[in-house]
Design a protein around this motif. Structure first.
Motif, short mmCIF file in Angstrom:
data_model
loop_
_atom_site.label_atom_id
_atom_site.label_comp_id
_atom_site.label_asym_id
_atom_site.label_seq_id
_atom_site.Cartn_x
_atom_site.Cartn_y
_atom_site.Cartn_z
N UNK A 58 0.84 -1.20 0.00
CA UNK A 58 0.00 0.00 0.00
C UNK A 58 0.88 1.25 0.00
N UNK A 59 1.91 1.26 0.84
CA UNK A 59 2.79 2.43 0.94
C UNK A 59 3.54 2.65 -0.38
N UNK A 60 4.08 1.59 -0.96
CA UNK A 60 4.86 1.74 -2.19
C UNK A 60 3.99 1.92 -3.43
N UNK A 61 2.71 1.55 -3.35
CA UNK A 61 1.82 1.73 -4.49
C UNK A 61 1.90 0.63 -5.53
N UNK A 62 2.61 -0.46 -5.25
CA UNK A 62 2.77 -1.50 -6.26
C UNK A 62 1.52 -2.36 -6.42
N UNK A 63 0.59 -2.26 -5.54
CA UNK A 63 -0.65 -3.02 -5.68
C UNK A 63 -1.69 -2.24 -6.47
N UNK A 64 -1.26 -1.16 -7.12
CA UNK A 64 -2.16 -0.30 -7.88
C UNK A 64 -1.63 -0.10 -9.28
N UNK A 65 -2.52 0.26 -10.20
CA UNK A 65 -2.17 0.55 -11.57
C UNK A 65 -3.10 1.63 -12.09
N UNK A 66 -2.68 2.27 -13.17
CA UNK A 66 -3.49 3.30 -13.82
C UNK A 66 -3.95 2.78 -15.19
N UNK A 67 -5.09 3.28 -15.68
CA UNK A 67 -5.47 2.96 -17.06
C UNK A 67 -4.32 3.38 -17.99
N UNK A 68 -4.03 2.56 -18.98
CA UNK A 68 -2.87 2.80 -19.86
C UNK A 68 -3.04 4.05 -20.73
N UNK A 69 -4.25 4.30 -21.21
CA UNK A 69 -4.49 5.44 -22.10
C UNK A 69 -5.11 6.59 -21.32
N UNK A 70 -4.44 7.73 -21.38
CA UNK A 70 -4.92 8.92 -20.67
C UNK A 70 -5.25 9.99 -21.72
N UNK A 71 -6.53 10.29 -21.85
CA UNK A 71 -6.97 11.35 -22.76
C UNK A 71 -7.27 12.58 -21.93
N UNK A 72 -6.68 13.71 -22.34
CA UNK A 72 -6.94 14.99 -21.70
C UNK A 72 -7.69 15.85 -22.71
N UNK B 130 -10.12 22.27 -22.11
CA UNK B 130 -11.28 22.99 -21.63
C UNK B 130 -12.18 22.16 -20.73
N UNK B 131 -11.76 20.94 -20.39
CA UNK B 131 -12.58 20.03 -19.59
C UNK B 131 -11.78 19.48 -18.41
N UNK B 132 -12.53 18.99 -17.43
CA UNK B 132 -11.94 18.22 -16.33
C UNK B 132 -12.58 16.85 -16.36
N UNK B 133 -11.75 15.82 -16.54
CA UNK B 133 -12.23 14.45 -16.69
C UNK B 133 -11.79 13.59 -15.53
N UNK B 134 -12.59 12.57 -15.26
CA UNK B 134 -12.23 11.52 -14.29
C UNK B 134 -12.12 10.23 -15.09
N UNK B 135 -10.90 9.64 -15.09
CA UNK B 135 -10.66 8.43 -15.87
C UNK B 135 -10.58 7.24 -14.91
N UNK B 136 -11.45 6.28 -15.14
CA UNK B 136 -11.43 5.03 -14.37
C UNK B 136 -11.29 3.88 -15.35
N UNK B 137 -11.09 2.70 -14.85
CA UNK B 137 -10.97 1.55 -15.74
C UNK B 137 -11.71 0.38 -15.11
N UNK B 138 -12.25 -0.45 -15.97
CA UNK B 138 -12.95 -1.62 -15.46
C UNK B 138 -12.28 -2.90 -15.95
N UNK B 139 -11.09 -2.78 -16.56
CA UNK B 139 -10.36 -3.94 -17.01
C UNK B 139 -8.98 -3.96 -16.37
N UNK B 140 -8.45 -5.15 -16.17
CA UNK B 140 -7.11 -5.26 -15.61
C UNK B 140 -6.09 -4.92 -16.67
N UNK B 141 -4.91 -4.47 -16.27
CA UNK B 141 -3.90 -4.07 -17.25
C UNK B 141 -3.35 -5.24 -18.04
#
Length: 144
Positions: free
Chosen positions: A116-130, A133-144
């Motif tokens: 938990x401290x090191x963050x290795x049990x977490x991942x981010x969605x691979x594709x980040x679209x910005x 003029x918008x503020x987006x929240x990107x989540x993922x429902x598939x494993x990397x």
């Protein structure tokens, strides 16, 4: 004798669980900028979380350090609106079973806390679209 064998097995299981959180904490993500549904290139983007900050000119792949905290991507360019995407950190599927291991085998608890401290049990969605003029929240429902 059986008690020593049980303790030996517990220690072996605990130490093998530690191998994961001693592993790499990096992940590659791809950052793109969009405006009115079209890709806009050459924008300067900053990606930040509690582990660091990374700069990229879009579109580009960049390696970040994973964390249990969200990754914030902010992109801007002269004459264009700023866009921000908050990329939600997702727990690895195997990580969700580890609290059960910590209850059944209390020696595994330090491994869970360390991950938990090191963050290795977490991942981010691979594709980040910005989107500019918008503020987006990107989540993922598939494993990397």
């Amino acid at each position: 004798m059986p008690t020593k064998l049980i303790w030996l097995c517990a220690i072996i299981v605990t130490l093998t669980g530690c191998a994961h959180w001693l592993g790499p904490t990096e992940q590659s993500v791809i950052v793109r900028t969009l405006q009115d549904g079209h890709t806009v290139t050459g924008l300067s983007c900053s990606l930040t979380n509690d582990k660091g900050e990374w700069q990229v000119i879009t579109p580009k792949q960049v390696t970040v350090i994973t964390s249990s905290e969200d990754l914030i991507a902010t992109c801007e360019s002269t004459g264009l609106e700023t866009g921000t995407s908050s990329v939600v950190a997702q727990p690895w599927p195997g990580y969700l079973a580890q609290p059960v291991t910590g209850v059944l085998l209390p020696l595994g608890t330090p491994s869970i806390i360390g991950q938990k401290i090191k963050g290795v049990s977490y991942w981010y969605p691979r594709n980040i679209d910005v989107v500019l003029g918008e503020e987006f929240l990107i989540t993922a429902d598939q494993t990397p």
